[in-house]
Design a protein around this motif. Structure first.
Motif, mmCIF file in Angstrom:
data_model
loop_
_atom_site.group_PDB
_atom_site.id
_atom_site.type_symbol
_atom_site.label_atom_id
_atom_site.label_comp_id
_atom_site.label_asym_id
_atom_site.label_seq_id
_atom_site.Cartn_x
_atom_site.Cartn_y
_atom_site.Cartn_z
ATOM 1 N N CYS A 1 35.749 42.810 31.776
ATOM 2 C CA CYS A 1 35.907 43.672 32.953
ATOM 3 C C CYS A 1 34.914 43.293 34.048
ATOM 4 N N ALA A 2 33.674 42.982 33.656
ATOM 5 C CA ALA A 2 32.673 42.578 34.636
ATOM 6 C C ALA A 2 33.069 41.262 35.298
ATOM 7 N N SER A 3 33.591 40.328 34.511
ATOM 8 C CA SER A 3 34.022 39.039 35.051
ATOM 9 C C SER A 3 35.187 39.214 36.021
ATOM 10 N N LEU A 4 36.144 40.057 35.666
ATOM 11 C CA LEU A 4 37.283 40.303 36.545
ATOM 12 C C LEU A 4 36.852 40.988 37.839
ATOM 13 N N THR A 5 35.913 41.930 37.722
ATOM 14 C CA THR A 5 35.420 42.628 38.914
ATOM 15 C C THR A 5 34.696 41.667 39.850
ATOM 16 N N LEU A 6 33.867 40.801 39.268
ATOM 17 C CA LEU A 6 33.156 39.804 40.075
ATOM 18 C C LEU A 6 34.144 38.845 40.742
ATOM 19 N N SER A 7 35.152 38.420 39.982
ATOM 20 C CA SER A 7 36.172 37.531 40.556
ATOM 21 C C SER A 7 36.905 38.216 41.696
ATOM 22 N N LEU A 8 37.177 39.504 41.536
ATOM 23 C CA LEU A 8 37.862 40.270 42.580
ATOM 24 C C LEU A 8 37.042 40.299 43.857
ATOM 25 N N TRP A 9 35.751 40.570 43.735
ATOM 26 C CA TRP A 9 34.873 40.624 44.908
ATOM 27 C C TRP A 9 34.801 39.260 45.603
ATOM 28 N N VAL A 10 34.620 38.214 44.799
ATOM 29 C CA VAL A 10 34.485 36.870 45.373
ATOM 30 C C VAL A 10 35.775 36.458 46.083
ATOM 31 N N LEU A 11 36.912 36.683 45.452
ATOM 32 C CA LEU A 11 38.190 36.282 46.038
ATOM 33 C C LEU A 11 38.512 37.082 47.301
ATOM 34 N N LYS A 12 38.156 38.358 47.319
ATOM 35 C CA LYS A 12 38.384 39.150 48.527
ATOM 36 C C LYS A 12 37.499 38.636 49.660
ATOM 37 N N TYR A 13 36.273 38.269 49.330
ATOM 38 C CA TYR A 13 35.348 37.749 50.336
ATOM 39 C C TYR A 13 35.840 36.423 50.890
ATOM 40 N N GLN A 14 36.475 35.613 50.027
ATOM 41 C CA GLN A 14 36.956 34.290 50.434
ATOM 42 C C GLN A 14 38.420 34.310 50.872
ATOM 43 N N ASN A 15 38.987 35.516 50.967
ATOM 44 C CA ASN A 15 40.408 35.667 51.315
ATOM 45 C C ASN A 15 41.310 34.921 50.335
ATOM 46 N N GLY A 16 40.922 34.973 49.066
ATOM 47 C CA GLY A 16 41.710 34.329 48.017
ATOM 48 C C GLY A 16 42.704 35.303 47.392
ATOM 49 N N PRO A 17 43.377 34.893 46.314
ATOM 50 C CA PRO A 17 44.388 35.735 45.648
ATOM 51 C C PRO A 17 43.735 36.848 44.812
ATOM 52 N N TRP A 18 43.103 37.797 45.504
ATOM 53 C CA TRP A 18 42.332 38.841 44.811
ATOM 54 C C TRP A 18 43.200 39.815 44.026
ATOM 55 N N LEU A 19 44.512 39.863 44.324
ATOM 56 C CA LEU A 19 45.389 40.788 43.590
ATOM 57 C C LEU A 19 45.522 40.398 42.114
ATOM 58 N N VAL A 20 45.366 39.122 41.818
ATOM 59 C CA VAL A 20 45.522 38.669 40.427
ATOM 60 C C VAL A 20 44.471 39.296 39.508
ATOM 61 N N PRO A 21 43.163 39.155 39.810
ATOM 62 C CA PRO A 21 42.183 39.816 38.936
ATOM 63 C C PRO A 21 42.285 41.333 38.969
ATOM 64 N N LEU A 22 42.734 41.905 40.091
ATOM 65 C CA LEU A 22 42.896 43.353 40.167
ATOM 66 C C LEU A 22 43.966 43.827 39.190
ATOM 67 N N VAL A 23 45.099 43.146 39.177
ATOM 68 C CA VAL A 23 46.191 43.521 38.266
ATOM 69 C C VAL A 23 45.751 43.356 36.812
ATOM 70 N N VAL A 24 45.071 42.260 36.518
ATOM 71 C CA VAL A 24 44.600 42.030 35.148
ATOM 72 C C VAL A 24 43.588 43.099 34.748
ATOM 73 N N LEU A 25 42.695 43.458 35.671
ATOM 74 C CA LEU A 25 41.693 44.481 35.384
ATOM 75 C C LEU A 25 42.347 45.826 35.081
ATOM 76 N N VAL A 26 43.308 46.209 35.897
ATOM 77 C CA VAL A 26 44.030 47.468 35.665
ATOM 78 C C VAL A 26 44.761 47.415 34.324
ATOM 79 N N TYR A 27 45.384 46.283 34.038
ATOM 80 C CA TYR A 27 46.117 46.137 32.784
ATOM 81 C C TYR A 27 45.191 46.315 31.580
ATOM 82 N N VAL A 28 44.041 45.671 31.623
ATOM 83 C CA VAL A 28 43.107 45.705 30.493
ATOM 84 C C VAL A 28 42.484 47.096 30.329
#
Length: 242
Positions: A89-116
């Motif tokens: 969960c911590a890894s997914l949250t960090l990935s979400l923050w980084v991808l949002k900051y870089q305008n990357g595909p942040w929805l992917v880690p968000l969906v996985v985080l919600v799923y888990v």
């Protein structure tokens, strides 16, 4: 319905609400006792185990004593799973923050985080309360079932979303219902879904106390005559396939 029946129903509802509040406080306390990282999964497993006991046995036990008993067993069994869960969960949250900051595909880690968090963890706790499974089989089962049982998963997400909104609007509800109320409903939803699956397979249903059944419903009676802790052996249950 006469006044005595109404008074009895009000008493039962009030008692259940007070028990849910107690379970919520115990979930928070158990998580803290495990330093969060090691206690989150055992706390969830223990509280869902209490709710499953209530479905199976009715009012034949003390909730607080059962919760403590289940937590001790769950901590020994799931402390490392809890560590891995929090790490993911911590890894997914960090990935979400980084991808949002870089305008990357942040929805992917968000969906996985919600799923888990919102689906896999409740399924894991409910399946642990219902079946005798090895940890690898339990984890695999809990990751696959949310995708297989789509309608049940949507219901679970809806319950959790409503709880989040209520707690956001009324923060005072957080220590009273943030975990226990959704877990209570989720436990019932997953038990009902498993029983539907077991009926399709021609297997015995998971036991439910007569007092927990809707009026006029039929099926297995309570677990008074069930051996052990009331859990079913997974050897008698075929895991659903897509």
């Amino acid at each position: 319905m006469n006044k005595q029946a109404v008074a009895q129903k009000v008493y039962e509802i009030t008692l259940l609400i007070s028990r849910l509040a107690l379970m919520n406080l115990m979930w928070i306390a158990f998580t803290i006792m495990g330093l969060g990282v090691f206690g989150l999964v055992p706390a969830t497993v223990a509280i869902v185990g209490v709710f499953r006991s209530y479905e199976r046995e009715g009012d034949a036990f003390r909730w607080s004593a059962r919760a403590w008993q289940l937590y001790k067993a769950a901590f020994r069994r799931f402390w490392f799973v809890s560590f891995l869960f929090v790490a993911v969960c911590a890894s997914l949250t960090l990935s979400l923050w980084v991808l949002k900051y870089q305008n990357g595909p942040w929805l992917v880690p968000l969906v996985v985080l919600v799923y888990v968090v919102a689906l896999a963890l409740p399924y894991l706790a409910a399946n642990e309360a219902n079946f005798e499974l090895t940890i690898p089989a339990l984890v695999k089962n809990s990751l696959l079932l949310p995708a297989m049982w789509t309608l049940t998963s949507i219901k679970i997400l809806a319950v959790e979303a409503i709880t989040v909104v209520l707690c956001a609007l009324l923060p005072g509800l957080i220590p009273v219902m943030c975990a226990s109320v959704p877990l209570f409903v989720v436990s019932a939803l997953i038990t009902a879904r498993w029983n539907k699956q077991l009926r399709l397979l021609g297997k015995d249903e998971l036991p439910i106390a007569d007092e927990q059944r809707p009026a006029g419903a039929s099926g297995q009676s309570d677990a008074a005559n069930q051996p052990g802790d009331g859990r079913a052996s997974m050897t008698a249950v075929a895991t659903p396939t897509i």
